[in-house]
Scaffold this motif. Sequence first.
Motif, PDB file in Angstrom:
ATOM      1  N   ASN A  32       0.851  -1.192   0.000  1.00 14.75           N
ATOM      2  CA  ASN A  32       0.000   0.000   0.000  1.00 14.75           C
ATOM      3  C   ASN A  32       0.884   1.238   0.000  1.00 14.75           C
ATOM      4  OD1 ASN A  32       0.785   0.379   2.726  1.00 14.75           O
ATOM      5  ND2 ASN A  32      -0.935  -0.874   3.439  1.00 14.75           N
ATOM      6  N   ARG A  33       0.277   2.388   0.184  1.00 12.41           N
ATOM      7  CA  ARG A  33       1.041   3.637   0.125  1.00 12.41           C
ATOM      8  C   ARG A  33       1.710   3.990   1.447  1.00 12.41           C
ATOM      9  NH1 ARG A  33      -3.473   7.424  -2.622  1.00 12.41           N
ATOM     10  NH2 ARG A  33      -4.697   6.292  -1.089  1.00 12.41           N
ATOM     11  N   GLY A  34       1.697   3.055   2.388  1.00 14.58           N
ATOM     12  CA  GLY A  34       2.386   3.277   3.651  1.00 14.58           C
ATOM     13  C   GLY A  34       1.554   3.953   4.700  1.00 14.58           C
ATOM     14  N   SER A  35       0.226   3.978   4.508  1.00 16.17           N
ATOM     15  CA  SER A  35      -0.635   4.691   5.443  1.00 16.17           C
ATOM     16  C   SER A  35      -0.769   3.970   6.774  1.00 16.17           C
ATOM     17  CB  SER A  35      -2.026   4.886   4.829  1.00 16.17           C
ATOM     18  OG  SER A  35      -2.594   3.636   4.463  1.00 16.17           O
ATOM     19  N   ALA A  36      -0.585   2.654   6.781  1.00 13.92           N
ATOM     20  CA  ALA A  36      -0.727   1.893   8.024  1.00 13.92           C
ATOM     21  C   ALA A  36       0.205   0.699   7.985  1.00 13.92           C
ATOM     22  CB  ALA A  36      -2.174   1.427   8.199  1.00 13.92           C
ATOM     23  N   ALA A  37       0.796   0.388   9.134  1.00 14.30           N
ATOM     24  CA  ALA A  37       1.689  -0.754   9.233  1.00 14.30           C
ATOM     25  C   ALA A  37       0.877  -2.047   9.264  1.00 14.30           C
ATOM     26  CB  ALA A  37       2.549  -0.642  10.482  1.00 14.30           C
ATOM     27  N   PRO A  38       1.371  -3.131   8.674  1.00  9.77           N
ATOM     28  CA  PRO A  38       0.651  -4.399   8.703  1.00  9.77           C
ATOM     29  C   PRO A  38       0.783  -5.072  10.064  1.00  9.77           C
ATOM     30  CG  PRO A  38       2.759  -4.684   7.613  1.00  9.77           C
ATOM     31  CD  PRO A  38       2.628  -3.212   7.915  1.00  9.77           C
ATOM     32  N   ARG A  44       5.861  -6.023   4.198  1.00 13.45           N
ATOM     33  CA  ARG A  44       5.295  -4.743   3.753  1.00 13.45           C
ATOM     34  C   ARG A  44       6.083  -4.189   2.586  1.00 13.45           C
ATOM     35  NH1 ARG A  44       4.962   0.673   7.568  1.00 13.45           N
ATOM     36  NH2 ARG A  44       3.387   1.799   6.372  1.00 13.45           N
ATOM     37  N   LEU A  45       5.354  -3.753   1.561  1.00 14.85           N
ATOM     38  CA  LEU A  45       5.923  -3.027   0.432  1.00 14.85           C
ATOM     39  C   LEU A  45       5.152  -1.720   0.301  1.00 14.85           C
ATOM     40  CD1 LEU A  45       6.154  -5.933  -2.188  1.00 14.85           C
ATOM     41  CD2 LEU A  45       8.022  -5.015  -0.786  1.00 14.85           C
ATOM     42  N   VAL A  46       5.862  -0.640  -0.015  1.00 12.39           N
ATOM     43  CA  VAL A  46       5.240   0.670  -0.117  1.00 12.39           C
ATOM     44  C   VAL A  46       5.334   1.165  -1.552  1.00 12.39           C
ATOM     45  CG1 VAL A  46       5.287   3.069   0.663  1.00 12.39           C
ATOM     46  CG2 VAL A  46       5.751   1.210   2.290  1.00 12.39           C
ATOM     47  N   ALA A  47       4.179   1.451  -2.137  1.00 16.26           N
ATOM     48  CA  ALA A  47       4.124   2.004  -3.493  1.00 16.26           C
ATOM     49  C   ALA A  47       2.715   2.480  -3.776  1.00 16.26           C
ATOM     50  CB  ALA A  47       4.541   0.966  -4.540  1.00 16.26           C
ATOM     51  N   ASP A  48       2.575   3.429  -4.701  1.00  9.64           N
ATOM     52  CA  ASP A  48       1.280   3.844  -5.204  1.00  9.64           C
ATOM     53  C   ASP A  48       0.919   2.912  -6.352  1.00  9.64           C
ATOM     54  OD1 ASP A  48      -0.895   5.022  -6.477  1.00  9.64           O
ATOM     55  OD2 ASP A  48      -0.109   7.057  -6.310  1.00  9.64           O
ATOM     56  N   ARG A  49      -0.141   2.136  -6.213  1.00  9.91           N
ATOM     57  CA  ARG A  49      -0.466   1.138  -7.226  1.00  9.91           C
ATOM     58  C   ARG A  49      -0.807   1.754  -8.580  1.00  9.91           C
ATOM     59  NH1 ARG A  49      -5.228  -1.677  -6.858  1.00  9.91           N
ATOM     60  NH2 ARG A  49      -4.611  -2.529  -8.868  1.00  9.91           N
ATOM     61  N   ASP A  50      -1.100   3.070  -8.621  1.00  9.42           N
ATOM     62  CA  ASP A  50      -1.367   3.739  -9.889  1.00  9.42           C
ATOM     63  C   ASP A  50      -0.083   4.071 -10.656  1.00  9.42           C
ATOM     64  OD1 ASP A  50      -4.087   3.702  -9.362  1.00  9.42           O
ATOM     65  OD2 ASP A  50      -4.062   5.679  -8.415  1.00  9.42           O
ATOM     66  N   ASP A  51       1.048   4.045  -9.980  1.00  2.68           N
ATOM     67  CA  ASP A  51       2.341   4.394 -10.576  1.00  2.68           C
ATOM     68  C   ASP A  51       3.032   3.101 -10.990  1.00  2.68           C
ATOM     69  OD1 ASP A  51       5.027   5.065 -11.059  1.00  2.68           O
ATOM     70  OD2 ASP A  51       4.995   6.700  -9.598  1.00  2.68           O
ATOM     71  N   GLU A  52       2.954   2.779 -12.281  1.00  5.58           N
ATOM     72  CA  GLU A  52       3.466   1.495 -12.746  1.00  5.58           C
ATOM     73  C   GLU A  52       4.955   1.328 -12.469  1.00  5.58           C
ATOM     74  OE1 GLU A  52       3.509  -1.292 -16.788  1.00  5.58           O
ATOM     75  OE2 GLU A  52       2.187   0.458 -16.633  1.00  5.58           O
ATOM     76  N   GLY A  53       5.734   2.363 -12.690  1.00  5.01           N
ATOM     77  CA  GLY A  53       7.160   2.277 -12.443  1.00  5.01           C
ATOM     78  C   GLY A  53       7.473   2.039 -10.977  1.00  5.01           C
TER      79      GLY A  53
END
Length: 314
Positions: A32-38, A44-53
Motif C-alpha cells: 500500500n502507500r504506507g498509510s498503516a503498518a501491517p 510490507r511493500l510501499v508504493a502507489d499502485r497507480d504508478d506502474e514504475g
Amino acid sequence: MRNILVVGGSRYFGKTLVTLLREAGNTVTVLNRGSAAPPFGVGRLVADRDDEGALRAALGARTFDVVVDQVCYTPLQAAVARRVFAGRTGRYVMTSTMEVYDPATLSGPADPGRRVPVTEEDADPGRAPSPAAHPWWDPWEVERRIGPVRAYAEGKRQAEAVFLREPAFPSVPVRVAHVLGGGPADFTGRLAHYVGRIGSGSPVSVHEAPYATSFIHHLEIAEFLRWAAEGEFTGPVNAASHGALDVTALCEAVAERLGRPPRYRVVAAGAEASPFSFDRAYAMDNGRAAALGFRFGRTSDWLPAAITEAARAA
C-alpha cells in the motif's frame, strides 16, 4: 502454504483478511502507500499502485502464488496490475462489488427478463465498454460526468473486464454484498445512519416499495476472501450471507435492538433515499460459492450484534 500479496488491506475487513491469511500459515505481504503498518509477521511493500514504475520497483523480482487486490476501482488500475503481475502470480483475486449488477448504473435499456436474485452470468464483463469510454485517468472527472454511484459500478465492471477478457493469469472477481458490522471500524457509516436516525426518533427516507438487497458480515467477507485466495476456481463469484433484506426489515431490526419504533418518510420516485433503500432489484444469488464449498451464515443471525456494535460506537 502460499506466498500471498494483498494490495491494500489496511482497513476494515482488509485488515482481518491479512490476519486470517497469516494465521492459516501463508507467507503474507501487504502493498500500500504506507498509510498503516501491517500486523506482526506480515511483510510490507510501499508504493502507489497507480504508478506502474514505482509498483515494479517495489516488487523487484518477487513472485507470488496469489495476489488479492482490495483496491482496484478502475480499468486503468486493472490494466497496470495486469501488466505488472503477468508472470508474477498464479492467481489474482479482485475485490469487486454487487453494484456491477445495479440496473440503474448500466448503459442501455433494462433487461425485462432479468433474473432476481442475480447470478454471476447476469453481469458479463465481456460486454463492458472500452476503457476509453470515460477518462479513467481522472476519476474525479468521471464522477462529475456520470455521478459517483455509476462511476463506482462502471469502474468495477470495466476493471473486471480487463482481467477476464484477455487473461494474463487466472482471476476471480469477488462480487461483494453490502458489508456491515465492526462498529467503529466500519468507515462507511451506513449502519450507523440507521442507528442514529431511529435512535433519535428522526424519520428514515425510504422508497414506497423498496426492494431487498444482499448483505454480508465484515468477518464473513474476510473469511470468504481468504477461502477464495486459497482455492482453485476461477471467474466471478458472488459473496453474500443468506437472507436478503429490504430497508424496512433492516429498520425493524435496528428498532428492535434500540427499543425505539422507526419512523419513515417516503420519497418520490427517482429521488434519493437512505442507504440500502432501492427502487430496483439486484439482490444476489450465492449458489455458485455455496456449490464450491463455502458455508455462508444468515443475515438475521449476525445483524443484531452488528447493530449493537454500531450503537455502542455512536
